[in-house]
Design a protein around this motif. Sequence first.
Motif, PDB file in Angstrom:
ATOM      1  N   VAL A 197       0.808  -1.244   0.000  1.00 23.51           N
ATOM      2  CA  VAL A 197       0.000   0.000   0.000  1.00 23.51           C
ATOM      3  C   VAL A 197       0.836   1.286   0.000  1.00 23.51           C
ATOM      4  N   PRO A 240      -3.469   0.164  -4.561  1.00 28.90           N
ATOM      5  CA  PRO A 240      -4.880  -0.133  -4.833  1.00 28.90           C
ATOM      6  C   PRO A 240      -5.686   1.091  -5.278  1.00 28.90           C
ATOM      7  N   ARG A 397     -10.312 -13.358   1.850  1.00 23.55           N
ATOM      8  CA  ARG A 397      -8.900 -13.484   1.506  1.00 23.55           C
ATOM      9  C   ARG A 397      -8.372 -14.895   1.821  1.00 23.55           C
TER      10      ARG A 397
HETATM   11  O1  TEU Z   1      -3.349  -4.855   1.024  1.00 20.60           O
HETATM   12  C1  TEU Z   1      -3.842  -3.603   0.780  1.00 20.60           C
HETATM   13  C2  TEU Z   1      -5.252  -3.453   0.392  1.00 20.60           C
HETATM   14  O2  TEU Z   1      -5.780  -2.359   0.491  1.00 20.60           O
HETATM   15  C3  TEU Z   1      -6.059  -4.516  -0.120  1.00 20.60           C
HETATM   16  O3  TEU Z   1      -5.533  -5.387  -0.994  1.00 20.60           O
HETATM   17  C4  TEU Z   1      -6.820  -5.124   0.992  1.00 20.60           C
HETATM   18  O4  TEU Z   1      -6.112  -6.096   1.698  1.00 20.60           O
HETATM   19  C5  TEU Z   1      -8.030  -5.774   0.462  1.00 20.60           C
HETATM   20  O5  TEU Z   1      -8.607  -4.969  -0.466  1.00 20.60           O
HETATM   21  C6  TEU Z   1      -8.990  -5.987   1.565  1.00 20.60           C
HETATM   22  O6  TEU Z   1     -10.170  -6.360   1.004  1.00 20.60           O
HETATM   23  C7  TEU Z   1      -2.100  -4.948   1.594  1.00 20.60           C
HETATM   24  C8  TEU Z   1      -1.729  -6.394   1.803  1.00 20.60           C
HETATM   25  O7  TEU Z   1      -1.623  -7.032   0.562  1.00 20.60           O
HETATM   26  C9  TEU Z   1      -2.724  -7.011   2.709  1.00 20.60           C
HETATM   27  O8  TEU Z   1      -2.519  -8.389   2.884  1.00 20.60           O
HETATM   28  C10 TEU Z   1      -2.628  -6.296   4.036  1.00 20.60           C
HETATM   29  O9  TEU Z   1      -3.618  -6.773   4.891  1.00 20.60           O
HETATM   30  C11 TEU Z   1      -2.770  -4.798   3.870  1.00 20.60           C
HETATM   31  O10 TEU Z   1      -2.012  -4.273   2.810  1.00 20.60           O
HETATM   32  C12 TEU Z   1      -2.279  -4.110   5.116  1.00 20.60           C
HETATM   33  O11 TEU Z   1      -0.900  -4.245   5.232  1.00 20.60           O
END
Ligand code: TEU
Length: 538
Positions: A197, A240, A397
Amino acid sequence: MEEKINWWKNSVIYQIYPLSFNDSNNDGIGDINGIREKLDYLKNLGVDVIWFSPIYESPMVDNGYDISDYYKINPIFGTIEDFKNLLNEVHEKGMRLIMDLVVNHTSNEHVWFKEALSNPNSKYRDYYIWRDKPSDINSVFSGPAWTFDKMSNQYYFHLFAKEQPDLNWQNEDLRKEIYQMINYWLDFGIDGFRLDVIDLIGKNIDNKQVADGPFLEKHLKEMYDNCFRDRDVMTVGETPALSVDRAKELTTYPKNYLDMVFQFSHIALDEVKGKSKWHKKMLDLVELKELFQSIQNTFKTSGWTSLFWSNHDQPRAVSRYGDENYNYESATMLMTVLYGLKGTPFIYQGEELGMTGIKFDSINQYKDVESINMYNEYLNLGYDEKWILDALHTKSRDNSRTPMQWDNSKYAGFSKVKPWIEVNENYKNINAQNQLNDKNSVYNYFKKFFELRKNYQTFIDGETKFVEIKSKNIFAYQRLYKNKNILIIGNFNNKPNELTIDIENYTLLLTNYENKKIKNILPPYWVGVFMEELNDDN
Ligand code: TEU
Ligand code: CA
């Protein structure tokens, strides 16, 4: 400064979710030595780069995306020696390794946060974000993004779980500590990072500018100058909320603060606009193709992008976009139409086997903090449990976090004991051992496809031109490059569909059906890769 050597443009990148990959010491949890045992499996598949979800010290509230010490390896995964051995072995086999970098937030058990909390006068207080009054920003994992601290009478800010306080990127000392840490791992010899992120670090929460905030470029440039500019490493930003145009801008010389990003616009197409991710809608194939065409156009002459259907946050591709009843056909069609595009392919572990999502009967079987919080939130909102479980079956997830299916022994060869999360019961059919021995398996198709992909510069540099883009069932495009053009045609559907594209000048290089003769009707999920060779003076 010249542009960096772009080895990552022609690399196949494989994401490992360490918790669920392979358990070497039989405690039910995947680990580093487990990964070491499987390097030949990855090499044989055609993998060039391995990306690890976080293996740093962590209380594991969010499975490692809550880091309590950036310099330490989480003992459940092994030791720093294990990691050093792994890195050496990866390099010896001619592959590369990138780590996950989570710097938007830490764990609430990080020593900085503990100091900040217990001693509001310490310099670490300002490493985090505190306000006297909360605003109405919400956490991604349900509820407000603010948690009250009784002792100091202030709220701290967290975009994710309350155990993941956001770092204050406005603090210069904090930024320096982060760059130092990044350089520590780069000096250690890793080949780059996936930056979690990273589009959130420029936020100005008082103006409610969270994603792609006003300070993003400043921070990214500083990070680039301090850590990446003079090294032959790659970075992929997880972004995202970044638009495609911004993704291009940030990956284009002379900025290129990031080599590429994960841009999520295609991921949102089966969600109801304006609602949460739990409200699903049917994917409209035309919409998907038009989006891909516009992304491909955006990156036509500069910048770079990634190609992915899935990761540890997303459902399994076969279950989401394909059909479990046509596992082989739909898994191979999906990968071909996606990875034939321009960009760097990212494969999520198990995708090469056509692994599917899970449908747990009870919330107690779910492990993910997001799923559990959502269940409680939606129950409170008055949704019935059936609706909630159904939404989890599609979108949790945990769908992609069940253990890798290595063979047909108990626990799928992942471990000898009950794993931390249940194995998908289809492991007796879908597993690596079966597929390695079967030339018509998803695994072996993947391998063939990537061998092919690496042979043609067209896949790297070719211009993308969708064909019959308004077709509701056929996913087809050309890649045009010098005198070697590629044409990919896929039936994105579990019914036969008519072939109306002229293939006369093309040679079929690869298809997912045994019968190589093409008729006018394409069977369910049929896919083919064609080549057209023109005269040199053409
Ligand atoms: O994910 C960021 C994020 O905003 C999304 O992919 C989110 O996890 C998802 O939309 C929820 O529905 C990253 C990581 O990939 C994720 O595993 C972590 O939980 C998140 O950051 C926080 O570090
Ligand atoms: Ca283990």
